[in-house]
Write a protein that holds these residues in place. Structure first.
Motif, PDB file in Angstrom:
ATOM      1  N   ASN A 285      38.451  35.594  40.435  1.00 13.14           N
ATOM      2  CA  ASN A 285      38.048  36.468  41.540  1.00 13.14           C
ATOM      3  C   ASN A 285      38.424  37.912  41.260  1.00 13.14           C
ATOM      4  O   ASN A 285      37.682  38.834  41.613  1.00 13.14           O
ATOM      5  CB  ASN A 285      38.704  36.010  42.844  1.00 13.14           C
ATOM      6  CG  ASN A 285      38.134  34.708  43.375  1.00 13.14           C
ATOM      7  OD1 ASN A 285      37.026  34.307  43.000  1.00 13.14           O
ATOM      8  ND2 ASN A 285      38.874  34.042  44.239  1.00 13.14           N
ATOM      9  N   VAL A 286      39.575  38.111  40.636  1.00 15.47           N
ATOM     10  CA  VAL A 286      40.008  39.458  40.261  1.00 15.47           C
ATOM     11  C   VAL A 286      39.037  40.043  39.235  1.00 15.47           C
ATOM     12  O   VAL A 286      38.599  41.197  39.343  1.00 15.47           O
ATOM     13  CB  VAL A 286      41.442  39.428  39.687  1.00 15.47           C
ATOM     14  CG1 VAL A 286      41.880  40.825  39.271  1.00 15.47           C
ATOM     15  CG2 VAL A 286      42.416  38.842  40.690  1.00 15.47           C
ATOM     16  N   ILE A 287      38.708  39.241  38.231  1.00 14.44           N
ATOM     17  CA  ILE A 287      37.794  39.690  37.175  1.00 14.44           C
ATOM     18  C   ILE A 287      36.418  40.001  37.743  1.00 14.44           C
ATOM     19  O   ILE A 287      35.817  41.040  37.436  1.00 14.44           O
ATOM     20  CB  ILE A 287      37.674  38.622  36.065  1.00 14.44           C
ATOM     21  CG1 ILE A 287      39.049  38.310  35.450  1.00 14.44           C
ATOM     22  CG2 ILE A 287      36.690  39.075  34.994  1.00 14.44           C
ATOM     23  CD1 ILE A 287      39.719  39.473  34.783  1.00 14.44           C
ATOM     24  N   GLU A 288      35.905  39.122  38.581  1.00 12.50           N
ATOM     25  CA  GLU A 288      34.571  39.307  39.156  1.00 12.50           C
ATOM     26  C   GLU A 288      34.538  40.528  40.068  1.00 12.50           C
ATOM     27  O   GLU A 288      33.551  41.288  40.080  1.00 12.50           O
ATOM     28  CB  GLU A 288      34.162  38.051  39.930  1.00 12.50           C
ATOM     29  CG  GLU A 288      32.716  38.031  40.413  1.00 12.50           C
ATOM     30  CD  GLU A 288      31.703  37.903  39.290  1.00 12.50           C
ATOM     31  OE1 GLU A 288      30.494  38.069  39.574  1.00 12.50           O
ATOM     32  OE2 GLU A 288      32.099  37.646  38.131  1.00 12.50           O
ATOM     33  N   LEU A 289      35.593  40.738  40.817  1.00 13.68           N
ATOM     34  CA  LEU A 289      35.664  41.901  41.696  1.00 13.68           C
ATOM     35  C   LEU A 289      35.623  43.187  40.870  1.00 13.68           C
ATOM     36  O   LEU A 289      34.913  44.138  41.220  1.00 13.68           O
ATOM     37  CB  LEU A 289      36.946  41.850  42.530  1.00 13.68           C
ATOM     38  CG  LEU A 289      37.062  42.870  43.669  1.00 13.68           C
ATOM     39  CD1 LEU A 289      36.086  42.553  44.784  1.00 13.68           C
ATOM     40  CD2 LEU A 289      38.493  42.889  44.221  1.00 13.68           C
ATOM     41  N   ALA A 290      36.361  43.214  39.773  1.00 14.54           N
ATOM     42  CA  ALA A 290      36.388  44.405  38.914  1.00 14.54           C
ATOM     43  C   ALA A 290      35.035  44.640  38.252  1.00 14.54           C
ATOM     44  O   ALA A 290      34.602  45.790  38.097  1.00 14.54           O
ATOM     45  CB  ALA A 290      37.475  44.251  37.855  1.00 14.54           C
ATOM     46  N   ARG A 291      34.356  43.577  37.879  1.00 14.86           N
ATOM     47  CA  ARG A 291      33.041  43.715  37.247  1.00 14.86           C
ATOM     48  C   ARG A 291      32.022  44.315  38.209  1.00 14.86           C
ATOM     49  O   ARG A 291      31.146  45.084  37.815  1.00 14.86           O
ATOM     50  CB  ARG A 291      32.548  42.347  36.760  1.00 14.86           C
ATOM     51  CG  ARG A 291      33.228  41.859  35.489  1.00 14.86           C
ATOM     52  CD  ARG A 291      32.765  40.461  35.113  1.00 14.86           C
ATOM     53  NE  ARG A 291      33.365  40.002  33.871  1.00 14.86           N
ATOM     54  CZ  ARG A 291      33.403  38.744  33.470  1.00 14.86           C
ATOM     55  NH1 ARG A 291      32.865  37.790  34.233  1.00 14.86           N
ATOM     56  NH2 ARG A 291      33.964  38.415  32.329  1.00 14.86           N
ATOM     57  N   GLY A 292      32.136  43.952  39.479  1.00 15.38           N
ATOM     58  CA  GLY A 292      31.171  44.442  40.452  1.00 15.38           C
ATOM     59  C   GLY A 292      31.537  45.762  41.090  1.00 15.38           C
ATOM     60  O   GLY A 292      30.704  46.393  41.741  1.00 15.38           O
ATOM     61  N   SER A 293      32.781  46.188  40.900  1.00 13.13           N
ATOM     62  CA  SER A 293      33.263  47.396  41.571  1.00 13.13           C
ATOM     63  C   SER A 293      33.066  48.645  40.715  1.00 13.13           C
ATOM     64  O   SER A 293      33.185  48.608  39.491  1.00 13.13           O
ATOM     65  CB  SER A 293      34.751  47.236  41.893  1.00 13.13           C
ATOM     66  OG  SER A 293      35.270  48.427  42.424  1.00 13.13           O
ATOM     67  N   THR A 294      32.805  49.760  41.382  1.00 13.55           N
ATOM     68  CA  THR A 294      32.723  51.048  40.689  1.00 13.55           C
ATOM     69  C   THR A 294      33.955  51.897  40.958  1.00 13.55           C
ATOM     70  O   THR A 294      34.030  53.038  40.529  1.00 13.55           O
ATOM     71  CB  THR A 294      31.461  51.815  41.136  1.00 13.55           C
ATOM     72  OG1 THR A 294      31.496  51.983  42.560  1.00 13.55           O
ATOM     73  CG2 THR A 294      30.206  51.064  40.731  1.00 13.55           C
ATOM     74  N   VAL A 295      34.936  51.322  41.682  1.00  9.62           N
ATOM     75  CA  VAL A 295      36.223  51.994  41.915  1.00  9.62           C
ATOM     76  C   VAL A 295      37.317  51.113  41.309  1.00  9.62           C
ATOM     77  O   VAL A 295      37.103  49.927  41.071  1.00  9.62           O
ATOM     78  CB  VAL A 295      36.487  52.232  43.421  1.00  9.62           C
ATOM     79  CG1 VAL A 295      35.414  53.142  44.005  1.00  9.62           C
ATOM     80  CG2 VAL A 295      36.567  50.908  44.186  1.00  9.62           C
ATOM     81  N   PRO A 296      38.504  51.669  41.041  1.00 12.08           N
ATOM     82  CA  PRO A 296      39.569  50.880  40.421  1.00 12.08           C
ATOM     83  C   PRO A 296      39.980  49.667  41.253  1.00 12.08           C
ATOM     84  O   PRO A 296      40.089  49.744  42.473  1.00 12.08           O
ATOM     85  CB  PRO A 296      40.734  51.873  40.313  1.00 12.08           C
ATOM     86  CG  PRO A 296      40.082  53.221  40.278  1.00 12.08           C
ATOM     87  CD  PRO A 296      38.897  53.100  41.180  1.00 12.08           C
TER      88      PRO A 296
END
Length: 318
Positions: A122-133
């Motif tokens: 979930n952490v990885i997927e969130l980072a992949r979809g996010s354009t903010v840190p």
């Protein structure tokens, strides 16, 4: 570290995610630790430092917390920004919306996202979809923010990190994974003792040993607590059953018999060893009351430093 190097480091960290210590060099981790110590001193001196004035951090909590919730929220306030608490019941994530879609939408509103969750994916997927840190506030694989506070605490008490030996006795969980990766990057020696079937992740151990070979540190994983703790500067443990493992409590108590850090086991460490625990603790299980409440325990310094370590991470990335 020269002023020019520090400026270069600050520029290189801006906009980056903080998911795993493996994503950062030893020099970058040391920069963040030094920054957290500087921010702590500024706060103690009454200085107002607000590099994140007008910015907002979204905090996703799928797992409850005391230290993570309070330290991130207070830290964001002290940096001049605002923190928004979001439980799983506050988000459509709990009703089937994908992590990717959530990340895309939240990036349009926020300047940064912190997530405390079960599955590391979930952490990885969130980072992949996010354009903010995105900052990993805890997952089932790692707890990087806690370890930044831990090694800040070690540096404050011991005056150095390089060459320091840390002994971890207990479950090979997310806590020890981040401790191992961080120690290996920073030139420390780490020895881990866990019972059979509860060892640290094999891939994490492999990567940590590879990093230690380059930094001058060492990584040992063994069964014998006495072997691990011998000559240790820092003695560390965590609960035997983490959140979500409550049904395994009795089974784990039997498996970890002989792994409690008590006064007898602590005698194998250096006479000036310091005891650490990420909390919450179960006194009488993984650690005796005499050790955790003794003069060599620095558990509340660790807890305090969560505030400052996370302020450094937020300020650097956001």
């Amino acid at each position: 570290m020269t002023e020019a190097t520090m400026e270069e480091m600050a520029t290189s960290l801006k906009g980056r995610d903080f998911l795993s210590l493996a994503d950062y060099t030893g020099e970058e981790l040391r920069y963040l630790i030094d920054l957290s110590i500087r921010m702590k001193k500024q706060h103690k001196a009454g200085e107002i430092v607000q590099p994140l004035k007008g910015k907002t951090l979204g905090m996703i909590f799928e797992k409850s917390s005391t230290r993570t919730r309070v330290s991130f929220e207070v830290g964001m306030y002290q940096l001049g920004g605002h923190a928004l608490f979001l439980s799983k019941n506050d988000l459509q994530l709990g009703r089937g919306e994908t992590v990717w879609d959530t990340a895309q939408v939240m990036s349009r509103y926020l300047d940064g996202i912190m997530i405390r969750t079960f599955a590391h994916r979930n952490v990885i997927e969130l980072a992949r979809g996010s354009t903010v840190p995105v900052i990993n506030g805890l997952s089932d694989l790692e707890h990087p923010c806690q370890v930044m506070a831990d090694y800040q605490t070690v540096l404050e008490h011991k005056g150095r990190l390089e060459g320091i030996k840390i002994a971890y006795i207990g479950d090979g969980n997310n806590m020890v994974h981040s401790l191992m990766i961080g120690a290996a990057k920073l030139g420390m020696h780490i020895a881990v003792a866990s019972p059979e079937g509860y060892e640290p992740d094999a891939d994490v151990t492999k990567v940590s040993k590879e990093n230690a070979a380059q930094s001058g540190g060492t990584v040992l994983v063994c069964r014998d607590p006495k072997e691990a703790i011998a000559g240790a500067d820092i003695v560390y443990t965590d609960v035997w059953a983490s959140m979500g493992q409550e049904e395994e409590q009795e089974k784990r108590i039997k498996a970890f018999r002989g792994y409690q850090i008590d006064e007898q086991l602590a005698k194998y460490a250096k006479s000036d060893y310091l005891f650490m625990h990420c909390l919450p603790a179960h006194r009488g299980e993984e650690v005796s009351e005499g050790v955790i409440d003794g003069d060599q325990s620095i558990i509340f310094d660790q807890a305090e430093n969560r505030l400052h370590a996370q302020k450094a991470i937020m300020a650097a990335t956001m």
